[in-house]
Design a protein around this motif. Structure first.
Motif, PDB file in Angstrom:
ATOM      1  N   LEU A 255     -20.286  -2.012 -45.112  1.00  0.00           N
ATOM      2  CA  LEU A 255     -20.653  -0.971 -46.182  1.00  0.00           C
ATOM      3  C   LEU A 255     -21.924  -0.342 -46.371  1.00  0.00           C
ATOM      4  O   LEU A 255     -22.285   0.882 -46.591  1.00  0.00           O
ATOM      5  CB  LEU A 255     -20.377  -1.765 -47.503  1.00  0.00           C
ATOM      6  CG  LEU A 255     -18.688  -1.912 -47.932  1.00  0.00           C
ATOM      7  CD1 LEU A 255     -18.856  -3.183 -49.028  1.00  0.00           C
ATOM      8  CD2 LEU A 255     -18.147  -0.705 -48.153  1.00  0.00           C
ATOM      9  N   LEU A 256     -23.191  -1.117 -45.780  1.00  0.00           N
ATOM     10  CA  LEU A 256     -24.559  -0.509 -45.808  1.00  0.00           C
ATOM     11  C   LEU A 256     -24.642   0.526 -44.947  1.00  0.00           C
ATOM     12  O   LEU A 256     -25.064   1.685 -45.014  1.00  0.00           O
ATOM     13  CB  LEU A 256     -25.459  -1.789 -45.565  1.00  0.00           C
ATOM     14  CG  LEU A 256     -25.412  -2.921 -46.766  1.00  0.00           C
ATOM     15  CD1 LEU A 256     -26.564  -3.944 -46.373  1.00  0.00           C
ATOM     16  CD2 LEU A 256     -26.410  -1.991 -48.212  1.00  0.00           C
ATOM     17  N   VAL A 257     -23.972   0.209 -43.598  1.00  0.00           N
ATOM     18  CA  VAL A 257     -24.374   1.364 -42.422  1.00  0.00           C
ATOM     19  C   VAL A 257     -23.441   2.436 -43.040  1.00  0.00           C
ATOM     20  O   VAL A 257     -23.880   3.785 -42.937  1.00  0.00           O
ATOM     21  CB  VAL A 257     -23.274   0.735 -41.225  1.00  0.00           C
ATOM     22  CG1 VAL A 257     -23.280   1.762 -40.316  1.00  0.00           C
ATOM     23  CG2 VAL A 257     -24.262  -0.465 -40.781  1.00  0.00           C
ATOM     24  N   VAL A 258     -22.122   2.491 -43.496  1.00  0.00           N
ATOM     25  CA  VAL A 258     -21.395   3.828 -44.081  1.00  0.00           C
ATOM     26  C   VAL A 258     -22.269   4.447 -45.331  1.00  0.00           C
ATOM     27  O   VAL A 258     -22.529   5.732 -45.034  1.00  0.00           O
ATOM     28  CB  VAL A 258     -20.259   3.361 -44.691  1.00  0.00           C
ATOM     29  CG1 VAL A 258     -19.504   4.622 -45.523  1.00  0.00           C
ATOM     30  CG2 VAL A 258     -19.255   2.760 -43.632  1.00  0.00           C
ATOM     31  N   LEU A 262     -23.727   8.482 -44.745  1.00  0.00           N
ATOM     32  CA  LEU A 262     -23.462   9.242 -45.988  1.00  0.00           C
ATOM     33  C   LEU A 262     -24.764   9.919 -46.547  1.00  0.00           C
ATOM     34  O   LEU A 262     -24.838  11.237 -46.718  1.00  0.00           O
ATOM     35  CB  LEU A 262     -22.551   8.895 -46.808  1.00  0.00           C
ATOM     36  CG  LEU A 262     -21.182   8.651 -46.412  1.00  0.00           C
ATOM     37  CD1 LEU A 262     -20.552   7.727 -47.673  1.00  0.00           C
ATOM     38  CD2 LEU A 262     -20.339   9.632 -46.414  1.00  0.00           C
ATOM     39  N   ARG A 263     -25.701   9.276 -46.546  1.00  0.00           N
ATOM     40  CA  ARG A 263     -27.102   9.670 -47.127  1.00  0.00           C
ATOM     41  C   ARG A 263     -27.492  10.809 -46.218  1.00  0.00           C
ATOM     42  O   ARG A 263     -28.227  11.806 -46.495  1.00  0.00           O
ATOM     43  CB  ARG A 263     -27.805   8.603 -47.697  1.00  0.00           C
ATOM     44  CG  ARG A 263     -29.192   8.827 -48.356  1.00  0.00           C
ATOM     45  CD  ARG A 263     -29.999   7.899 -48.767  1.00  0.00           C
ATOM     46  NE  ARG A 263     -31.044   8.024 -49.499  1.00  0.00           N
ATOM     47  CZ  ARG A 263     -31.939   7.205 -49.859  1.00  0.00           C
ATOM     48  NH1 ARG A 263     -31.730   5.802 -49.722  1.00  0.00           N
ATOM     49  NH2 ARG A 263     -33.109   7.439 -50.682  1.00  0.00           N
ATOM     50  N   GLN A 264     -27.597  10.603 -44.814  1.00  0.00           N
ATOM     51  CA  GLN A 264     -28.332  11.181 -43.806  1.00  0.00           C
ATOM     52  C   GLN A 264     -27.663  12.507 -43.684  1.00  0.00           C
ATOM     53  O   GLN A 264     -28.155  13.612 -43.694  1.00  0.00           O
ATOM     54  CB  GLN A 264     -28.350  10.567 -42.514  1.00  0.00           C
ATOM     55  CG  GLN A 264     -29.215   9.312 -42.511  1.00  0.00           C
ATOM     56  CD  GLN A 264     -29.095   8.404 -41.258  1.00  0.00           C
ATOM     57  OE1 GLN A 264     -28.261   8.935 -40.354  1.00  0.00           O
ATOM     58  NE2 GLN A 264     -29.810   7.586 -40.962  1.00  0.00           N
ATOM     59  N   ILE A 265     -26.073  12.603 -43.820  1.00  0.00           N
ATOM     60  CA  ILE A 265     -25.430  13.713 -43.831  1.00  0.00           C
ATOM     61  C   ILE A 265     -25.678  14.628 -44.993  1.00  0.00           C
ATOM     62  O   ILE A 265     -26.054  16.113 -44.731  1.00  0.00           O
ATOM     63  CB  ILE A 265     -23.916  13.499 -43.727  1.00  0.00           C
ATOM     64  CG1 ILE A 265     -23.662  12.815 -42.347  1.00  0.00           C
ATOM     65  CG2 ILE A 265     -23.064  14.863 -43.937  1.00  0.00           C
ATOM     66  CD1 ILE A 265     -22.233  12.267 -42.188  1.00  0.00           C
TER      67      ILE A 265
END
Length: 320
Positions: A255-258, A262-265
């Motif tokens: 969940l943390l990786v996802v 999303l934040r970087q995109i």
């Protein structure tokens, strides 16, 4: 009952007795309280009267009341079996209630009780049958042959423990069971003699284990227990807990990786500027209504060479 089938006469008069019963039966469990009813249908006050409670044909003195004097406030003569265990209803005497309560009943209290009011005209007698039912409980030390079990750990490793449940000196013949902490009966190897029983079992789970002895004939039940901790790989409970912890940690990590992706995109889209038709117009350096000049023509050429050029002042303000 021949005892209640004759007429009773008062010593100072010739009034026959009124006999009621034995139609009342009271059933209670051992160690509970029993109320034996005895009330006048006329509900006349008996505060200044006499009433006498006795048990069976032996006429054991259970409770005696005489115008306020009774066994609980100084009168003597009560049978030892009932001493300190019988009370009456003081606040209901004015309504003709001569009932009594026997506290902490014993099986020996079972029998036929009589409630006699000898000073009434005619004399009134009531009969009550009391039945005290035995409870299945620990009677070791009270009854000969009521034994106590024991449970011991004979051998143990990190993966299992060997338990032994023993009963000695039990008579009548007992029923003996090994149970887990939830009360489930466990299959065990049994050896039985005339007055003893031995059960052996190998357990592989951390739990509380009980050795339960029951002798129905004398209403006796007793138990012994021990706690067993299994620390090795055979402890499926510990393994299951470990698996759950690992799975939960992996889910949280994913969940943390996802969320980070999303934040970087989102950041990249914000920095890259407008897209679609607006971006195409910017790349051509022209908008409808814009007059081509040498400057704008140069700007357009420069944009085609890969350099970003502003065609109007309004576009510059929009980009800022």
């Amino acid at each position: 009952m021949q005892l209640i089938m004759f007429l009773v006469f008062v010593c100072v008069g010739t009034f026959p007795a009124v006999i009621s019963g034995p139609g009342v039966k009271v059933v209670v469990e051992e160690d509970s309280d029993a109320v034996l009813p005895c009330s006048l249908s006329t509900e006349e006050s008996i505060i200044a009267q006499v009433f006498d409670w006795r048990k069976d044909e032996s006429q054991k003195e259970v409770f005696f009341y005489d115008s306020g004097l009774h066994y609980n406030n100084g009168r003597i003569g009560q049978d030892e079996q009932f001493r300190g265990r019988v009370s009456h209803y003081e606040d209901q005497l004015m309504n003709g209630n001569a009932s009594i309560k026997i506290h902490n009943t014993k099986v020996a209290d079972s029998g036929i009780y009589s409630c006699i009011l000898p000073k009434l005209e005619p004399i009134q007698t009531f009969y009550v049958e009391l039945v005290v039912e035995r409870l299945l409980r620990d009677r070791s030390g009270e009854i000969p042959g009521a034994s106590k079990p024991s449970i011991t750990v004979l051998d143990a490793t990190k993966d299992w423990s060997l338990l032994q449940c023993e009963v000695h000196g039990a008579s009548p013949e007992p029923k003996v069971q090994l149970q887990d902490g939830c009360g489930n009966i466990l299959p065990a190897e049994e050896r039985r003699g005339r007055y003893y029983v031995t059960l052996n079992i190998t357990v592989t789970k951390t739990d509380r284990y009980l050795c339960v002895l029951t002798q129905e004939e004398i209403s006796h039940q007793s138990r012994a227990e021990t706690f067993v901790f299994i620390s090795g790989a055979g402890n499926t409970t510990d393994r299951n807990v470990g698996v759950v912890v690992v799975v939960a940690a992996v889910v949280v990590l994913l969940l943390l990786v996802v969320l980070l992706k999303l934040r970087q995109i989102k950041k990249k889209k914000k920095l890259s500027g407008p897209t679609g038709p607006e971006a195409e117009q910017n790349s051509n350096g022209l908008e409808k209504g814009t007059l081509m000049t040498p400057e704008t023509n140069n700007s357009h050429s420069t944009a085609q060479n890969g350099l970003m050029t502003l065609t109007t002042v309004s576009e510059f303000e929009d980009m800022c």
